[in-house]
Design a protein around this motif. Structure first.
Motif, PDB file in Angstrom:
ATOM      1  N   ARG A  64      13.083  10.137   5.824  1.00  0.00           N
ATOM      2  CA  ARG A  64      13.505   8.631   6.080  1.00  0.00           C
ATOM      3  C   ARG A  64      13.531   8.351   7.263  1.00  0.00           C
ATOM      4  O   ARG A  64      13.205   7.337   7.960  1.00  0.00           O
ATOM      5  N   GLU A  65      13.356   9.717   8.274  1.00  0.00           N
ATOM      6  CA  GLU A  65      12.623   9.152   9.621  1.00  0.00           C
ATOM      7  C   GLU A  65      11.512   8.513   9.529  1.00  0.00           C
ATOM      8  O   GLU A  65      11.202   7.315  10.290  1.00  0.00           O
ATOM      9  N   GLY A  66      10.315   8.734   8.743  1.00  0.00           N
ATOM     10  CA  GLY A  66       8.882   7.398   8.223  1.00  0.00           C
ATOM     11  C   GLY A  66      10.002   6.287   7.729  1.00  0.00           C
ATOM     12  O   GLY A  66       9.139   5.087   8.661  1.00  0.00           O
TER      13      GLY A  66
ATOM     14  N   ASN B 225       3.248   5.909  11.690  1.00  0.00           N
ATOM     15  CA  ASN B 225       3.332   4.578  12.279  1.00  0.00           C
ATOM     16  C   ASN B 225       2.376   4.202  12.503  1.00  0.00           C
ATOM     17  O   ASN B 225       1.343   2.664  12.771  1.00  0.00           O
ATOM     18  N   ARG B 226       1.295   5.133  13.071  1.00  0.00           N
ATOM     19  CA  ARG B 226      -0.336   5.372  13.250  1.00  0.00           C
ATOM     20  C   ARG B 226      -0.556   4.552  11.245  1.00  0.00           C
ATOM     21  O   ARG B 226      -1.386   3.780  11.680  1.00  0.00           O
ATOM     22  N   VAL B 227      -0.505   5.104  11.029  1.00  0.00           N
ATOM     23  CA  VAL B 227      -0.809   4.958   9.393  1.00  0.00           C
ATOM     24  C   VAL B 227      -0.278   2.968   8.753  1.00  0.00           C
ATOM     25  O   VAL B 227      -1.363   2.503   8.122  1.00  0.00           O
TER      26      VAL B 227
ATOM     27  N   GLY C 182       0.607  -1.160   0.226  1.00  0.00           N
ATOM     28  CA  GLY C 182       0.074  -0.184   0.042  1.00  0.00           C
ATOM     29  C   GLY C 182       0.811   1.028  -0.253  1.00  0.00           C
ATOM     30  O   GLY C 182       2.187   0.696   0.019  1.00  0.00           O
ATOM     31  N   HIS C 183      -0.010   2.175  -0.192  1.00  0.00           N
ATOM     32  CA  HIS C 183       1.092   3.660   0.007  1.00  0.00           C
ATOM     33  C   HIS C 183       0.994   4.027   1.856  1.00  0.00           C
ATOM     34  O   HIS C 183      -0.073   4.297   2.438  1.00  0.00           O
ATOM     35  N   ALA C 184       1.351   5.113   1.986  1.00  0.00           N
ATOM     36  CA  ALA C 184       2.102   5.506   3.052  1.00  0.00           C
ATOM     37  C   ALA C 184       2.938   6.690   3.093  1.00  0.00           C
ATOM     38  O   ALA C 184       3.961   6.416   2.126  1.00  0.00           O
ATOM     39  N   ASP C 185       2.516   7.828   3.172  1.00  0.00           N
ATOM     40  CA  ASP C 185       3.460   9.464   3.233  1.00  0.00           C
ATOM     41  C   ASP C 185       4.147   9.494   4.277  1.00  0.00           C
ATOM     42  O   ASP C 185       4.496   9.759   5.369  1.00  0.00           O
ATOM     43  N   LEU C 186       5.674   8.770   4.264  1.00  0.00           N
ATOM     44  CA  LEU C 186       6.994   8.586   4.859  1.00  0.00           C
ATOM     45  C   LEU C 186       7.379   9.524   5.378  1.00  0.00           C
ATOM     46  O   LEU C 186       8.487   9.731   6.387  1.00  0.00           O
ATOM     47  N   ARG C 187       7.210  10.748   4.232  1.00  0.00           N
ATOM     48  CA  ARG C 187       7.191  11.990   5.276  1.00  0.00           C
ATOM     49  C   ARG C 187       6.692  12.709   6.578  1.00  0.00           C
ATOM     50  O   ARG C 187       7.210  13.356   7.087  1.00  0.00           O
ATOM     51  N   LEU C 188       5.295  11.795   7.156  1.00  0.00           N
ATOM     52  CA  LEU C 188       4.919  11.978   8.212  1.00  0.00           C
ATOM     53  C   LEU C 188       5.992  11.847   9.551  1.00  0.00           C
ATOM     54  O   LEU C 188       6.073  12.263  10.891  1.00  0.00           O
TER      55      LEU C 188
END
Length: 350
Positions: free
Chosen positions: A167-169, A120-122, A109-115
């Motif tokens: 990278r944090e995500g 983690n919630r996503v 799936g997709h998640a915006d790792l820039r969060l």
């Protein structure tokens, strides 16, 4: 930070009447295949949903499982925007359940790792919605300075893979046992290598042989660009946590122009065109870290599902049975930790 958009990319659709002009017998129909990369979508794109992929899977090849990869389909239409991609995972899960796990055996799936760590919630939401099938994230990083080179509607920022927030995500994936599918262009591969070296414990799957381009400013320059692509692939392959998908060469962006020919190509013609790229990838990654993919329905603009897998089988004709098993199914099963109903049933019977 740019937010996620639910706008769907309108990609060139296949001409099914054109595709029907070339048909050929299925080669090695007994060879079990896991297709590790396909999409499902509806309007405004040319529809390719459960019935369509089942038609392709039943065209003669023995496809026993698939991996669905995010494509902006069936997002939630309300609620916090970062959580809206969970609707796509729920949609893919419903297809898996309706097909006994043969389709969408695994889900990316997709998640915006820039969060950052907030992602983690996503990720946990995807795992819940996936019902045991969710395996990883894809956040496309395809970027080119020429605005005419477009393969997605969601345009990422330049050097996304080097972004500290991303990278944090990204660091949140491995603790949850999730992999990362990377869709990036060939000239961005050094950025992916930098990411892979920074996170050696995260499994990264490079999509579509590393983003070959043959349109816009890259048109007519295949011979000149090939060495740059090859060097980047060979360097990236030194990262043991990276695997590669062999396919995606039927996309319009690759510039082979197959969809503009009077007749669709035969599997022999596809092998002739694609062999140089497949040879480099297998030489660099080995059969242990590569897997054939369909990338349907995107690659359907160039050939039918039956002809595509015939091409891969022709290419692998001289390989051992163990090598074929690795490339056509075992590497996909291991990478995405798939439970294949057909294999479970046959092994139980033995």
């Amino acid at each position: 930070m740019t937010t996620t958009t639910s706008q769907k990319p309108v990609l060139p659709g296949p001409d099914r009447d054109w595709l029907a002009q070339h048909q050929e017998p299925v080669l090695e129909p007994e060879l079990a295949i896991v297709d590790p990369h396909h999409h499902l979508w509806g309007p405004p794109r040319a529809t390719y949903l459960q019935a369509d992929i089942e038609t392709d899977l039943n065209a003669g090849h023995r496809v026993i499982g698939t991996v669905f990869v995010e494509c902006l389909e069936q997002y939630r239409d309300s609620g916090p925007e970062p959580m809206r991609p969970l609707g796509e995972t729920r949609f893919a899960r419903s297809v898996a359940e309706a097909t006994g796990g043969r389709v969408c055996t695994g889900i990316v799936g997709h998640a915006d790792l820039r969060l950052g760590t907030s992602v983690n919630r996503v990720l946990e939401g995807h795992l819940k919605e996936g019902g045991g099938r969710f395996r990883g994230i894809r956040q496309s990083s395809v970027w080119d300075p020429d605005p005419t080179v477009r393969t997605t509607t969601r345009i990422p920022s330049e050097k996304l893979l080097l972004d500290p927030n991303f990278r944090e995500g990204f660091a949140c994936l491995a603790p949850l046992g999730l992999s990362f599918d990377c869709w990036t262009y060939f000239h961005q591969l050094p950025e992916l290598e930098n990411l892979a070296r920074a996170f050696p414990d995260t499994v990264i799957v490079l999509d579509h042989v590393g983003g070959v381009l043959g349109v816009g400013p890259y048109a007519g320059r295949r011979d000149a660009l090939f060495p740059e692509w090859r060097m980047a692939i060979e360097s990236l392959a030194r990262c043991a946590n990276v695997r590669i998908k062999l396919g995606g060469l039927g996309m319009h962006s690759c510039g082979f122009g197959l969809d503009g020919q009077p007749l669709p190509p035969s599997s022999e013609a596809l092998v002739d065109l694609w062999r140089p790229y497949l040879d480099v990838c297998l030489s660099a990654f080995g059969v242990e870290r590569a897997m054939f993919e369909s990338n349907f329905p995107v690659d359907q603009v160039s050939c039918s599902y039956a002809v595509l897998w015939n091409a891969f089988k022709r290419y692998a004709a001289g390989f051992s049975e163990a090598e074929k098993a690795a490339l056509f199914r075992e590497n996909a099963i291991e990478t995405y930790r798939l439970e294949i109903p057909a294999l479970t049933a046959s092994r139980t019977a033995e």
